[in-house]
Design a protein around this motif. Structure first.
Motif, PDB file in Angstrom:
ATOM      1  N   THR A 222      -3.218   8.678  -1.196  1.00 54.75           N
ATOM      2  CA  THR A 222      -4.339   8.286  -2.036  1.00 54.75           C
ATOM      3  C   THR A 222      -4.329   6.783  -2.306  1.00 54.75           C
ATOM      4  O   THR A 222      -5.383   6.164  -2.444  1.00 54.75           O
ATOM      5  CB  THR A 222      -4.328   9.047  -3.375  1.00 54.75           C
ATOM      6  OG1 THR A 222      -3.115   8.770  -4.084  1.00 54.75           O
ATOM      7  CG2 THR A 222      -4.450  10.542  -3.146  1.00 54.75           C
ATOM      8  N   GLN A 223      -3.142   6.188  -2.343  1.00 55.67           N
ATOM      9  CA  GLN A 223      -3.068   4.737  -2.488  1.00 55.67           C
ATOM     10  C   GLN A 223      -3.630   4.045  -1.251  1.00 55.67           C
ATOM     11  O   GLN A 223      -4.309   3.027  -1.351  1.00 55.67           O
ATOM     12  CB  GLN A 223      -1.625   4.302  -2.748  1.00 55.67           C
ATOM     13  CG  GLN A 223      -1.121   4.683  -4.128  1.00 55.67           C
ATOM     14  CD  GLN A 223       0.364   4.413  -4.312  1.00 55.67           C
ATOM     15  OE1 GLN A 223       1.105   4.268  -3.346  1.00 55.67           O
ATOM     16  NE2 GLN A 223       0.798   4.363  -5.558  1.00 55.67           N
ATOM     17  N   SER A 224      -3.348   4.608  -0.074  1.00 61.12           N
ATOM     18  CA  SER A 224      -3.914   4.047   1.153  1.00 61.12           C
ATOM     19  C   SER A 224      -5.431   4.138   1.131  1.00 61.12           C
ATOM     20  O   SER A 224      -6.126   3.219   1.575  1.00 61.12           O
ATOM     21  CB  SER A 224      -3.362   4.785   2.381  1.00 61.12           C
ATOM     22  OG  SER A 224      -1.976   4.574   2.522  1.00 61.12           O
ATOM     23  N   LEU A 225      -5.956   5.227   0.617  1.00 57.26           N
ATOM     24  CA  LEU A 225      -7.405   5.369   0.519  1.00 57.26           C
ATOM     25  C   LEU A 225      -8.013   4.329  -0.416  1.00 57.26           C
ATOM     26  O   LEU A 225      -9.138   3.879  -0.210  1.00 57.26           O
ATOM     27  CB  LEU A 225      -7.766   6.779   0.047  1.00 57.26           C
ATOM     28  CG  LEU A 225      -7.772   7.875   1.115  1.00 57.26           C
ATOM     29  CD1 LEU A 225      -8.018   9.233   0.483  1.00 57.26           C
ATOM     30  CD2 LEU A 225      -8.816   7.588   2.187  1.00 57.26           C
ATOM     31  N   GLU A 226      -7.277   3.943  -1.447  1.00 56.00           N
ATOM     32  CA  GLU A 226      -7.773   2.904  -2.344  1.00 56.00           C
ATOM     33  C   GLU A 226      -8.016   1.595  -1.588  1.00 56.00           C
ATOM     34  O   GLU A 226      -8.996   0.887  -1.841  1.00 56.00           O
ATOM     35  CB  GLU A 226      -6.774   2.655  -3.470  1.00 56.00           C
ATOM     36  CG  GLU A 226      -6.745   3.735  -4.540  1.00 56.00           C
ATOM     37  CD  GLU A 226      -5.846   3.339  -5.694  1.00 56.00           C
ATOM     38  OE1 GLU A 226      -6.266   2.498  -6.505  1.00 56.00           O
ATOM     39  OE2 GLU A 226      -4.711   3.853  -5.764  1.00 56.00           O
ATOM     40  N   PHE A 227      -7.120   1.277  -0.658  1.00 52.15           N
ATOM     41  CA  PHE A 227      -7.293   0.057   0.135  1.00 52.15           C
ATOM     42  C   PHE A 227      -8.542   0.134   1.014  1.00 52.15           C
ATOM     43  O   PHE A 227      -9.090  -0.884   1.421  1.00 52.15           O
ATOM     44  CB  PHE A 227      -6.078  -0.177   1.033  1.00 52.15           C
ATOM     45  CG  PHE A 227      -4.829  -0.575   0.291  1.00 52.15           C
ATOM     46  CD1 PHE A 227      -4.733  -1.811  -0.313  1.00 52.15           C
ATOM     47  CD2 PHE A 227      -3.760   0.296   0.199  1.00 52.15           C
ATOM     48  CE1 PHE A 227      -3.580  -2.187  -0.994  1.00 52.15           C
ATOM     49  CE2 PHE A 227      -2.600  -0.063  -0.474  1.00 52.15           C
ATOM     50  CZ  PHE A 227      -2.506  -1.313  -1.077  1.00 52.15           C
ATOM     51  N   LEU A 228      -8.977   1.353   1.308  1.00 52.52           N
ATOM     52  CA  LEU A 228     -10.115   1.559   2.202  1.00 52.52           C
ATOM     53  C   LEU A 228     -11.441   1.690   1.466  1.00 52.52           C
ATOM     54  O   LEU A 228     -12.468   1.946   2.083  1.00 52.52           O
ATOM     55  CB  LEU A 228      -9.868   2.805   3.056  1.00 52.52           C
ATOM     56  CG  LEU A 228      -8.731   2.681   4.077  1.00 52.52           C
ATOM     57  CD1 LEU A 228      -8.296   4.050   4.571  1.00 52.52           C
ATOM     58  CD2 LEU A 228      -9.140   1.802   5.240  1.00 52.52           C
ATOM     59  N   GLU A 229     -11.422   1.504   0.166  1.00 50.85           N
ATOM     60  CA  GLU A 229     -12.657   1.541  -0.614  1.00 50.85           C
ATOM     61  C   GLU A 229     -13.553   0.355  -0.212  1.00 50.85           C
ATOM     62  O   GLU A 229     -13.060  -0.673   0.270  1.00 50.85           O
ATOM     63  CB  GLU A 229     -12.348   1.461  -2.103  1.00 50.85           C
ATOM     64  CG  GLU A 229     -11.631   2.678  -2.676  1.00 50.85           C
ATOM     65  CD  GLU A 229     -12.539   3.884  -2.787  1.00 50.85           C
ATOM     66  OE1 GLU A 229     -13.782   3.709  -2.770  1.00 50.85           O
ATOM     67  OE2 GLU A 229     -12.012   5.009  -2.892  1.00 50.85           O
ATOM     68  N   PRO A 230     -14.863   0.469  -0.405  1.00 53.00           N
ATOM     69  CA  PRO A 230     -15.741  -0.668  -0.112  1.00 53.00           C
ATOM     70  C   PRO A 230     -15.366  -1.882  -0.953  1.00 53.00           C
ATOM     71  O   PRO A 230     -14.814  -1.729  -2.052  1.00 53.00           O
ATOM     72  CB  PRO A 230     -17.135  -0.142  -0.491  1.00 53.00           C
ATOM     73  CG  PRO A 230     -17.006   1.343  -0.453  1.00 53.00           C
ATOM     74  CD  PRO A 230     -15.604   1.660  -0.879  1.00 53.00           C
ATOM     75  N   PRO A 231     -15.656  -3.075  -0.480  1.00 52.41           N
ATOM     76  CA  PRO A 231     -15.395  -4.270  -1.285  1.00 52.41           C
ATOM     77  C   PRO A 231     -16.394  -4.369  -2.429  1.00 52.41           C
ATOM     78  O   PRO A 231     -17.323  -3.559  -2.536  1.00 52.41           O
ATOM     79  CB  PRO A 231     -15.590  -5.411  -0.277  1.00 52.41           C
ATOM     80  CG  PRO A 231     -16.596  -4.866   0.687  1.00 52.41           C
ATOM     81  CD  PRO A 231     -16.296  -3.389   0.803  1.00 52.41           C
ATOM     82  N   SER A 232     -16.215  -5.365  -3.284  1.00 55.06           N
ATOM     83  CA  SER A 232     -17.209  -5.613  -4.334  1.00 55.06           C
ATOM     84  C   SER A 232     -18.540  -5.945  -3.677  1.00 55.06           C
ATOM     85  O   SER A 232     -18.604  -6.321  -2.503  1.00 55.06           O
ATOM     86  CB  SER A 232     -16.765  -6.781  -5.215  1.00 55.06           C
ATOM     87  OG  SER A 232     -16.765  -7.993  -4.470  1.00 55.06           O
ATOM     88  N   ASP A 233     -19.619  -5.794  -4.425  1.00 52.15           N
ATOM     89  CA  ASP A 233     -20.945  -6.063  -3.869  1.00 52.15           C
ATOM     90  C   ASP A 233     -21.039  -7.482  -3.307  1.00 52.15           C
ATOM     91  O   ASP A 233     -21.573  -7.692  -2.212  1.00 52.15           O
ATOM     92  CB  ASP A 233     -22.015  -5.852  -4.941  1.00 52.15           C
ATOM     93  CG  ASP A 233     -22.191  -4.389  -5.311  1.00 52.15           C
ATOM     94  OD1 ASP A 233     -21.734  -3.527  -4.529  1.00 52.15           O
ATOM     95  OD2 ASP A 233     -22.771  -4.110  -6.370  1.00 52.15           O
TER      96      ASP A 233
END
Length: 393
Positions: A222-233
């Motif tokens: 789940t921590q790895s998935l956090e890195f894969l979240e979209p960037p800020s707008d």
């Protein structure tokens, strides 16, 4: 394993993600498509010509639609030192390929093979994403890896990481990697690649960023998935804007390299069987950790970590290269290790990038640079407190 090996959690067994990779997953329904894309059909015709009348080990013909399992894939971001690793394992007797050659008997050391091709997609139907297609130099060489249903699979996948700043600057400098550079760090691409996986985890009550998880392995994923979240707008808009910029300015190169570093590494973290620092793990230790028959090529000992045990390595002790050559072999490895650690580029070098540091990346894209710093620490590299991105989400 200790030394230069890094525990990042995982690997996942979820087929929703593994079917996006080359990892052999017999528990998944990984059947080959009957009608691959047109460009893959052309490659298959060439393969049929080469294999006509040929037989693989164990008897039987290897038809164009049959699967072939190789022992090892070592992958990472571009410019992480995969050529160095390929050459090192080859000297030990392993038959492994690099990016632009057909997969060897024992596997491949190649950054493009981190992701299986999706085929070209209509961006209007996929949130601006046109999919993942490998660099053009790989199409003629790695026929078994082409298309959404490639024939190649790997028993084990090792994730190779390198000093983050050296890796980032090398990638930014190396314009030769820019076959489809913006796509290889596209947030939309990695959103597409992980969408089904996220849904599968959500169905089990697991979400990215959740703190209470069923064990460290799940937490690492789940921590790895956090890195894969979209960037800020704002950072997302800035990344999209580079598509329209003419030429390859220094800031454009750095932004592309930064996004590639974060998304590519974090995606591999989800499924790799092991992660190692290229500066710290000897080729012999890497060989011994791989599936058979590779360990039989490693000599009489398993070797160890180069970076943390240099004195032992110089004398051929527990931390060095065992087997023929003793201390001389260990010393030769250390000179190579120092070379790959110090090297920023062997091709064109831009003066304006030569002094690039964390503060430059933080000013360029603070949120994504902060993710890169978190990844760097995760892999065991130092980020000094004064270099930490300030005010990044």
């Amino acid at each position: 394993r200790g030394g230069g090996w890094v525990d990042v959690g995982g690997p996942t067994l979820e087929c929703a993600l593994l079917l996006r990779t080359f990892k052999h997953a017999p528990h998944c329904d990984d059947s080959l498509q009957e009608a691959p894309p047109a460009y893959a059909q052309a490659v298959e015709r060439e393969v049929r010509e080469k294999e006509r009348g040929g037989r693989r080990e164990g008897g039987g013909r290897r038809g164009p639609s049959s699967m072939h399992e190789y022992p090892l894939l070592v992958t990472g971001t571009g410019r992480s030192g995969t050529k160095f690793t390929m050459e090192s394992l080859t000297r030990l007797g392993a038959q492994v390929s690099h990016d632009n050659t057909e997969i060897g008997r024992h596997g491949a050391i190649a950054w493009p093979l981190a992701i299986r091709e999706t085929g070209h997609l209509d961006p209007d139907k996929h949130q601006g994403c046109n999919g993942y297609e490998m660099p053009s130099f790989l199409h003629n060489a790695a026929a078994t890896a082409i298309g959404p249903s490639p024939r190649a699979r790997f028993t084990a996948v090792f994730h190779q990481v390198r000093d983050p700043l050296k890796c980032l600057v090398s990638r930014a400098n190396r314009i030769g990697m820019m076959y489809s550079p913006v796509a290889y760090g596209s947030p939309q691409l990695f959103g597409l690649l992980t969408a089904d996986y996220r849904s599968a985890l959500k169905a089990k009550g697991i979400q990215a960023g959740a703190q209470a998880q069923a064990g460290a392995e799940t937490l690492g994923l789940t921590q790895s998935l956090e890195f894969l979240e979209p960037p800020s707008d704002s950072e997302g808009r800035a990344y999209d804007a580079v598509r329209k910029e003419p030429g390859w300015s220094g800031p454009k190169r750095l932004r592309v390299a930064l996004f590639h570093y974060v998304y590519w590494n974090a995606f591999i973290d989800l499924y790799a069987d092991a992660t190692f620092r290229v500066e710290s793990v000897t080729p012999q230790a890497l060989c011994c950790a791989a599936p058979p028959p590779l360990p039989s090529l490693c000599g009489s000992g398993a070797g160890g970590a180069g970076g943390e045990k240099e004195e032992e390595a110089k004398s051929g002790g527990a931390g060095g290269i065992a087997g023929p050559g003793g201390g001389r072999a260990a010393a030769a490895f250390l000179s190579n290790r120092e070379a790959v650690s110090a090297k920023t580029n062997s091709h064109e070098i831009m003066d304006e990038l030569s002094e690039t540091g964390w503060r430059d990346l933080c000013a360029l894209s603070p949120g994504m640079a902060a993710r890169a710093q978190r990844l760097a620490r995760r892999y065991g590299y130092e980020v000094k407190p004064e270099d930490a991105c300030q005010g990044a989400a």
